[in-house]
Design an enzyme around this catalytic site. Structure first.
Site, mmCIF file in Angstrom:
data_model
loop_
_atom_site.group_PDB
_atom_site.id
_atom_site.type_symbol
_atom_site.label_atom_id
_atom_site.label_comp_id
_atom_site.label_asym_id
_atom_site.label_seq_id
_atom_site.Cartn_x
_atom_site.Cartn_y
_atom_site.Cartn_z
ATOM 1 N N ASP A 71 -3.747 6.979 -36.388
ATOM 2 C CA ASP A 71 -4.917 7.268 -37.219
ATOM 3 C C ASP A 71 -6.043 6.261 -36.991
ATOM 4 O O ASP A 71 -7.071 6.304 -37.660
ATOM 5 C CB ASP A 71 -4.533 7.296 -38.702
ATOM 6 C CG ASP A 71 -4.041 5.945 -39.212
ATOM 7 O OD1 ASP A 71 -3.861 5.023 -38.379
ATOM 8 O OD2 ASP A 71 -3.824 5.814 -40.428
ATOM 9 N N GLU A 73 -5.800 2.948 -37.374
ATOM 10 C CA GLU A 73 -5.603 1.705 -38.117
ATOM 11 C C GLU A 73 -5.190 0.582 -37.178
ATOM 12 O O GLU A 73 -4.385 0.761 -36.274
ATOM 13 C CB GLU A 73 -4.526 1.925 -39.189
ATOM 14 C CG GLU A 73 -4.289 0.736 -40.088
ATOM 15 C CD GLU A 73 -3.237 1.029 -41.143
ATOM 16 O OE1 GLU A 73 -2.377 0.156 -41.382
ATOM 17 O OE2 GLU A 73 -3.264 2.129 -41.722
ATOM 18 N N ARG A 130 -29.782 -5.694 -36.410
ATOM 19 C CA ARG A 130 -31.072 -5.022 -36.585
ATOM 20 C C ARG A 130 -31.282 -4.549 -38.020
ATOM 21 O O ARG A 130 -32.399 -4.231 -38.412
ATOM 22 C CB ARG A 130 -31.174 -3.839 -35.614
ATOM 23 C CG ARG A 130 -31.405 -4.265 -34.174
ATOM 24 C CD ARG A 130 -31.358 -3.102 -33.215
ATOM 25 N NE ARG A 130 -29.983 -2.694 -32.928
ATOM 26 C CZ ARG A 130 -29.652 -1.724 -32.088
ATOM 27 N NH1 ARG A 130 -30.608 -1.046 -31.460
ATOM 28 N NH2 ARG A 130 -28.397 -1.413 -31.863
ATOM 29 N N HIS A 164 -30.858 -11.090 -33.201
ATOM 30 C CA HIS A 164 -32.056 -10.245 -33.143
ATOM 31 C C HIS A 164 -33.261 -10.991 -33.717
ATOM 32 O O HIS A 164 -34.371 -10.892 -33.180
ATOM 33 C CB HIS A 164 -31.797 -8.955 -33.919
ATOM 34 C CG HIS A 164 -32.884 -7.932 -33.772
ATOM 35 N ND1 HIS A 164 -33.289 -7.444 -32.548
ATOM 36 C CD2 HIS A 164 -33.671 -7.309 -34.699
ATOM 37 C CE1 HIS A 164 -34.262 -6.567 -32.713
ATOM 38 N NE2 HIS A 164 -34.522 -6.475 -34.005
ATOM 39 N N ASP A 203 -42.995 -6.805 -28.144
ATOM 40 C CA ASP A 203 -43.483 -6.631 -29.518
ATOM 41 C C ASP A 203 -43.818 -7.997 -30.097
ATOM 42 O O ASP A 203 -43.494 -9.038 -29.508
ATOM 43 C CB ASP A 203 -42.447 -5.907 -30.395
ATOM 44 C CG ASP A 203 -41.077 -6.555 -30.348
ATOM 45 O OD1 ASP A 203 -40.991 -7.798 -30.437
ATOM 46 O OD2 ASP A 203 -40.073 -5.825 -30.193
ATOM 47 N N LYS A 226 -47.490 -2.344 -30.171
ATOM 48 C CA LYS A 226 -47.150 -0.921 -30.251
ATOM 49 C C LYS A 226 -47.702 -0.325 -31.541
ATOM 50 O O LYS A 226 -47.532 -0.887 -32.619
ATOM 51 C CB LYS A 226 -45.625 -0.721 -30.200
ATOM 52 C CG LYS A 226 -44.986 -1.229 -28.918
ATOM 53 C CD LYS A 226 -43.548 -0.778 -28.815
ATOM 54 C CE LYS A 226 -42.649 -1.411 -29.856
ATOM 55 N NZ LYS A 226 -42.224 -2.751 -29.470
ATOM 56 N N ASP A 252 -36.549 -9.383 -23.681
ATOM 57 C CA ASP A 252 -36.150 -8.934 -25.016
ATOM 58 C C ASP A 252 -34.732 -9.408 -25.297
ATOM 59 O O ASP A 252 -34.032 -9.891 -24.392
ATOM 60 C CB ASP A 252 -36.234 -7.402 -25.097
ATOM 61 C CG ASP A 252 -36.576 -6.906 -26.502
ATOM 62 O OD1 ASP A 252 -36.504 -7.714 -27.452
ATOM 63 O OD2 ASP A 252 -36.921 -5.726 -26.640
ATOM 64 N N GLY A 259 -36.029 3.287 -24.142
ATOM 65 C CA GLY A 259 -37.246 4.088 -24.284
ATOM 66 C C GLY A 259 -38.486 3.233 -24.406
ATOM 67 O O GLY A 259 -39.475 3.437 -23.685
ATOM 68 N N THR A 260 -38.453 2.269 -25.311
ATOM 69 C CA THR A 260 -39.601 1.380 -25.507
ATOM 70 C C THR A 260 -39.835 0.517 -24.272
ATOM 71 O O THR A 260 -40.980 0.261 -23.880
ATOM 72 C CB THR A 260 -39.382 0.487 -26.737
ATOM 73 O OG1 THR A 260 -39.239 1.303 -27.895
ATOM 74 C CG2 THR A 260 -40.546 -0.462 -26.947
#
Length: 351
Positions: A71, A73, A130, A164, A203, A226, A252, A259-260
């Site tokens: 299961d 566990e 995040r 992060h 960013d 952005k 980063d 994507g970014t």
């Protein structure tokens, strides 16, 4: 050594043995570790990195067994004496995040109940980082919860690579050694000697990281701002700084779907950059990330082995003309573990 076992009708135990320690360690100027009260264990998330760290330090990985029932566990057993020992448990909370986090918590609890003197959670990648604030009504602050869980389980200290945001250290009620993969990445790009280099933060939140990197490689600094004009409409990229006729390096902490990253690279090329490279500490590379990178204008994406590559990413790395390269941070983590055990400064690793 952590061994992952998936029981069938009759529970089968499949054991993986650590590679033998060779004379290669003398080339790394590390002396053999004979201290019986100094031990390193690992969960199943990134065993190759744990073995590399142990090899760097000239020691064998601790014996541990991880069993998963049908299961899902998880059951953990430490298979050697740790009473009074200074123990380090290596486990990044990468995919599948919850399973690996639970493994780590159970191993820490097992070590606590076995009377280990001090337990340090070595997390090359800290999952849930995040989710560090309540940005919507009735949402959790998940990274704070994970920090509390680690403390409750019995962790005395944490050693984490590239959070992060650095402020996450404040979520812990125990000491945190925050390592940066920058020294490894800086060394790589110094050797490449890219012409007219500009380090780019994708960013505003990553400016401090990019500024540190730019200073170390003696490069200019640029920032990409952005803006999302409305829901479901692509972001508009504004490049702050001169990138015309220059080689750009985007830095980063992690790459998820990429994507970014791809949009940032395209914005730099549209603003006159001659070529674009990228680097990050954590290669999450989920969803369409590998395909996005493959079809982008980026010449090379350099990551570290804090978490293992997915099968798709590893295939892309080994194929001819592949854009993904992986650097090892075993030496960095090994020196940090040694400094912790010997109660010496960790900050010297970044000077």
């Amino acid at each position: 050594m952590a061994t992952l076992v998936t029981p069938t009708d009759k529970t089968e135990k499949v054991e993986k043995k650590s590679p033998p320690v060779t004379d290669e360690k003398t080339e790394r100027k590390q002396r053999p570790r004979m201290d019986e009260k100094f031990k390193i264990f690992s969960g199943t998330a990134n065993e190759p990195l744990a073995d590399e760290v142990c090899h760097f330090l000239g020691m064998q990985r601790g014996q541990a067994q991880v069993i998963r029932f049908r299961d899902g566990e998880c059951y953990v057993q430490i298979q050697e004496n740790v009473r009074g020992a200074d123990v380090f448990v290596m486990q990044p909370t990468c995919r599948p995040v919850d399973e690996h986090l639970m493994e780590l918590l159970l191993m820490i609890d097992a070590l606590k109940r076995a009377s280990a003197r001090r337990i340090t959670a070595v997390m090359p990648y800290f999952g849930y980082a995040r989710q560090d604030r309540k940005d919507k009504p009735r949402s959790p602050i998940s990274s704070k919860l994970v920090a509390d869980l680690l403390t409750t389980a019995g962790t005395h200290r944490a050693l984490i690579v590239d959070l992060h945001t650095p402020q996450l250290q404040g979520f812990f009620n125990i000491p945190v050694d925050h390592l940066f993969a920058s020294p490894v990445l800086v060394d790589h790009f110094r050797k490449l000697a890219l012409p007219n280099l500009t380090v780019v933060s994708p960013d505003a939140g990553g400016v401090e990281r990019a500024r540190f990197f730019a200073k170390k490689v003696d490069a200019a600094l640029a920032i990409v701002d952005k803006r999302r004009v409305e829901m479901n409409v692509a972001e508009v990229m504004h490049v702050i700084g001169d990138v015309n006729g220059r080689t750009c390096l985007i830095i980063d902490d992690l790459i998820d779907t990429a994507g970014t990253l791809v949009k940032t690279a395209q914005a730099l090329m549209d603003n006159g950059a001659t070529s674009v490279y990228a680097c990050a500490s954590h290669a999450v590379l989920s969803g369409p990330a590998v395909e996005n990178i493959k079809n982008s204008v980026i010449k090379e994406v350099v990551v570290t082995n804090t978490i293992p590559l997915t099968a798709e990413a590893d295939a892309a790395r080994t194929e001819k003309g592949g854009k993904i390269s992986v650097l090892s941070i075993a030496g960095l983590i090994g020196r940090a573990i040694q400094a912790n055990h010997e109660e010496t400064s960790v900050s010297k690793l970044f000077t």
